[in-house]
Design an enzyme around this catalytic site. Structure first.
Site, PDB file in Angstrom:
ATOM      1  CB  CYS A   1      -1.182   0.039   1.383  1.00 27.79           C
ATOM      2  SG  CYS A   1      -1.714  -1.563   1.503  1.00 27.79           S
TER       3      CYS A   1
ATOM      4  CD1 TRP B   1      -2.301  -4.878  -4.713  1.00 25.52           C
ATOM      5  CD2 TRP B   1      -0.810  -5.684  -3.291  1.00 25.52           C
ATOM      6  NE1 TRP B   1      -1.672  -6.098  -5.110  1.00 25.52           N
ATOM      7  CE2 TRP B   1      -0.634  -6.459  -4.229  1.00 25.52           C
ATOM      8  CE3 TRP B   1       0.098  -6.012  -2.037  1.00 25.52           C
ATOM      9  CZ2 TRP B   1       0.007  -7.663  -4.449  1.00 25.52           C
ATOM     10  CZ3 TRP B   1       0.725  -7.278  -2.164  1.00 25.52           C
ATOM     11  CH2 TRP B   1       0.874  -8.026  -3.353  1.00 25.52           C
TER      12      TRP B   1
ATOM     13  CG  ASN C   1       1.931  -1.089   3.592  1.00 29.76           C
ATOM     14  OD1 ASN C   1       1.477  -2.137   3.078  1.00 29.76           O
ATOM     15  ND2 ASN C   1       3.102  -0.560   3.095  1.00 29.76           N
ATOM     16  N   GLY C   2       0.500  -3.549   5.515  1.00 33.88           N
ATOM     17  CA  GLY C   2       0.913  -4.867   6.235  1.00 33.88           C
ATOM     18  C   GLY C   2      -0.243  -5.791   6.813  1.00 33.88           C
TER      19      GLY C   2
ATOM     20  CE  LYS D   1      10.683  -8.041 -16.388  1.00 27.32           C
ATOM     21  NZ  LYS D   1      10.450  -8.947 -15.181  1.00 27.32           N
TER      22      LYS D   1
ATOM     23  CD  GLU E   1       6.730  -9.541 -14.104  1.00 25.87           C
ATOM     24  OE1 GLU E   1       6.303  -9.041 -12.837  1.00 25.87           O
ATOM     25  OE2 GLU E   1       7.881  -9.436 -14.362  1.00 25.87           O
TER      26      GLU E   1
ATOM     27  CE  LYS F   1       9.617  -2.026  -9.098  1.00 29.87           C
ATOM     28  NZ  LYS F   1      10.197  -2.772 -10.302  1.00 29.87           N
TER      29      LYS F   1
HETATM   30  C1  AGP Z   1       9.908  -8.520 -11.164  1.00 29.57           C
HETATM   31  O1  AGP Z   1       9.629  -8.102 -12.688  1.00 29.57           O
HETATM   32  C2  AGP Z   1       8.774  -8.965 -10.545  1.00 29.57           C
HETATM   33  N1  AGP Z   1       7.796  -7.773 -10.199  1.00 29.57           N
HETATM   34  C3  AGP Z   1       8.989  -9.504  -9.127  1.00 29.57           C
HETATM   35  O2  AGP Z   1       9.162 -10.941  -9.196  1.00 29.57           O
HETATM   36  C4  AGP Z   1      10.179  -8.884  -8.249  1.00 29.57           C
HETATM   37  O3  AGP Z   1      11.412  -9.292  -8.935  1.00 29.57           O
HETATM   38  C5  AGP Z   1      10.122  -9.557  -6.908  1.00 29.57           C
HETATM   39  O4  AGP Z   1       9.044  -9.264  -6.476  1.00 29.57           O
HETATM   40  C6  AGP Z   1      11.409  -9.231  -6.017  1.00 29.57           C
HETATM   41  O5  AGP Z   1      11.269  -7.860  -5.778  1.00 29.57           O
HETATM   42  P1  AGP Z   1      12.490  -7.281  -5.024  1.00 29.57           P
HETATM   43  O6  AGP Z   1      13.817  -7.308  -6.043  1.00 29.57           O
HETATM   44  O7  AGP Z   1      12.305  -5.747  -4.939  1.00 29.57           O
HETATM   45  O8  AGP Z   1      12.876  -7.997  -3.820  1.00 29.57           O
END
Ligand code: AGP
Length: 628
Positions: free
Chosen positions: A2, A74, A98-99, A505, A508, A623
């Protein structure tokens, strides 16, 4: 994950909060809301869907006040809906969260027994109820929050204000990040510095179980024991422009095009181009805080790094998602160039498999955000077993960065697109430099070999510029490619992790079925998948695995699979057997994967765009996954 923004000061809180939430949109969310004091009364306005819906509701609203909080949600507990959106208001209390509160059922039961009117399905609202009840007794918001925290189990961060204390915000952090933004006459709190960059570059990063008490023109941070603690104010140099799209259709496309520069920026601190050697700079082993890194003496720090690498007998590389595929590459490179045994683990597996961590182990965590909950937990587990922790991340002072002993930075600027691109490729470049440096330290590489590797790395940015030209190629090919029922990405050696990343890729971004496989594994099962509706993406640059890869390619073609191949230079054979052939510039075997991943990023991007999907915020994804 979030997004949170809180504000206390003379500007229009609505303006500050909406501006900040927009900077956090990339995280992925399903609803948003604000709670702002207007003439001493709380106005709570929330909306399902994107921020636009909230802005439409707010457009006719005027606020005469100095205090407000906002949130992009989220969903974890309770479906996406307006009633489940934050902020939650209970009596005088307004709260964003958040959490996850793990013991929310028991709290819910207890509140219902007390006759509380619970309006949502969320765990967050329950916290607002607890604080409201306590605040009525203490008439002091800070004390109320401190008193109820011991009741809560889980990793969560909250920001709360009370109508009856209109010049105060209280925030608590344990897990998901919170930063305090500072200006002489106004204070901010947010889940990410990017939300506040349009206003300030001065920040205080809260550590786990710290509370910040924000009052008019001052703030106090309390540590886990309830005592006030001194926190250093960090000045960032990320300008707001860095996080704009700069004319690209999507952040992700901008970040794909930033990759040449990202590789250069990642390597720049560590390569000595006068002698073509690697001198890793300011990793900071042995310093107590990331704030000290800048003031380190590079020569002394490099000596310390060499000591740490010399005494290390085993390395664990731990990460999630795309960062885990980078970990796979790290294993190949460290074992090949530095001759050191390397284990790799998906963080969510590592933390629960009771790993055996021998003495003189170094754990390397890879995390773009530096906030991934599983990776942070894995780092803590490894440290508790005596391992030295080296963090490779993109966000200075992030939770993982702050808890590591040593620090490497992707240095590629904010990565906004949920699908990681420039951070991944920067990581590969750094793993390359790290392996070369380690190989020299252990005497596994000669000076001449080191120079060969450094020259190969220095060539990558310009080679990437060439590969980016495939952007238009895939824009045209997308219509044909989207007809396939599935994609099988294959590679050997350093191309195998790239095959895994290429498949991720496509999954997702275009929500299409795709699998990454070691090419040598085809005959052990995946061959059965192949028919004329399957696309085989074969990574076959001219490296030591080329011949074997070609024979795997033939196996696939013989079963009717349509081949998309990526090779080196003008490869007549690959061109003849492929539906699409993409040639890469000639490169070193240890850098070809930095090139071969780019066509796969572009292919996924254009398929997703062609299908009309949200490229920067794919459905269901965030993200940074700061909860388990
Ligand atoms: C990457 O395209 C994805 N969004 C996801 O796999 C990401 O790499 C994974 O959540 C790890 O995130 P971080 O590198 O911030 O730890």
């Amino acid at each position: 994950m979030c997004g949170i923004v809180g504000y206390l000061g003379p500007l229009d809180p609505k303006e500050v909060i909406i501006t900040g939430l927009k900077k956090l949109e990339y995280r992925g969310y399903d609803s948003a809301g604000v709670a702002i004091l207007h003439d001493g009364k709380t106005k709570q306005i929330r909306a399902l869907g994107k921020l636009k819906s909230l802005e439409d509701k707010l457009s006719s609203e005027k606020f005469n006040g100095r205090l407000g909080i906002g949130h992009t949600r989220w969903a974890t507990h309770g479906a996406p809906s307006e009633r489940n959106a934050h902020p939650h208001q209970v009596g005088d209390i307004s709260l964003v969260h958040n959490g996850i509160i793990e013991n929310f059922e028991e709290i819910r039961e207890e509140l219902l027994k007390q006759g509380a009117k619970i309006n949502s399905d969320t765990d967050s609202e329950l916290v607002a109820h607890l604080i409201c009840i306590e605040n009525k007794k203490t008439k002091n918001l800070l004390t109320a929050v401190q008193n109820i925290l011991p009741r809560l189990v889980g990793a969560f961060s909250i920001v709360v204000f009370s109508e009856d204390q209109p010049e105060e915000i209280v925030a608590f952090k344990d897990g998901p990040p919170l930063v305090v933004g500072i200006l002489p006459d106004q204070l901010f709190v947010a889940s990410d510095v990017q939300a506040l960059l349009p206003y300030t570059q001065n920040f205080v990063y809260l550590d786990d179980r710290e509370i910040v008490h924000i009052q008019k023109n001052k703030f106090t941070v309390f540590g886990p024991k309830g005592k006030a603690v001194n926190k250093e104010i960090v000045e960032l140099n990320w300008s707001p422009e860095l996080t704009e799209k700069q004319g690209y259709a999507h952040y992700m496309l901008k970040e794909i095009y930033e990759q040449p520069r990202a590789v250069a920026q990642a390597l720049e601190p560590h390569l000595d181009v006068s002698q073509f050697c690697v001198k890793l700079k300011k990793l900071g082993f042995g310093t107590t805080s990331t704030q000290q890194l800048e003031s380190l003496n590079s020569a002394e720090d490099w000596k310390k790094t060499q000591e740490v690498f010399k005494q290390t007998e085993r390395v664990f590389i731990i990460a999630c998602g795309t960062s885990y595929y980078a970990a796979m590459i790290g294993k190949y490179l460290l074992e090949s160039l530095a001759k050191i045994p390397v284990e790799i683990d998906i963080a969510s597996e590592f933390r629960y498999r009771s790993p055996v961590i021998p003495k003189n182990t170094l754990v390397l965590t890879i995390s773009q955000s530096g906030e991934t909950a599983d990776t942070l937990a894995a780092l803590r587990l490894a440290k508790s077993n005596g391992a030295t922790a080296l963090s490779l991340c993109n966000v200075r002072n992030s939770s993982i960065d702050r808890e590591a002993h040593g620090h490497l930075y992707m240095n590629c600027g904010p990565e906004i697109g949920v699908a990681s691109t420039k951070a991944f490729i920067s990581t590969l470049a750094l793993l390359n430099a790290l392996s070369v440096a380690w190989g020299r330290i252990k005497g596994a590489l000669t000076e001449a070999q080191e120079q060969e590797h450094v020259k190969a790395l220095l060539a990558v940015p310009s080679q990437l510029e060439v590969v980016l030209s495939y952007d238009k190629y895939f824009a045209q090919a997308a219509d044909r490619l989207k007809e396939f029922k599935g994609f099988l990405y294959m590679g050997r050696g350093l191309q195998y992790p790239i095959a895994m990343e290429g498949a991720l890729k496509l999954k997702e971004l275009a929500y299409m079925h795709a699998e990454g496989y070691a090419a040598g594994e085809m005959k052990h099962g995946p061959l059965a998948l192949i028919d004329d509706r399957m696309a085989i993406v074969m990574l076959a640059p001219s490296d030591q695995w080329y011949e074997k890869t070609i024979s795997n390619l033939e196996e696939a073609r013989a079963r009717g699979g349509h081949v998309i191949s990526i090779g080196t230079g003008d490869n007549e054979k690959l061109k003849r057997v492929s539906l699409y052939y993409l040639s890469l510039p000639k490169s070193h075997w240890t850098t070809s994967m930095l090139l071969s991943v780019v066509p796969l990023q572009l292919m996924a991007y254009h398929l997703a765009d062609n299908l009309g999907y949200d490229v920067d915020q794919p459905r269901n994804l965030a993200k940074s996954v700061t909860v388990e």
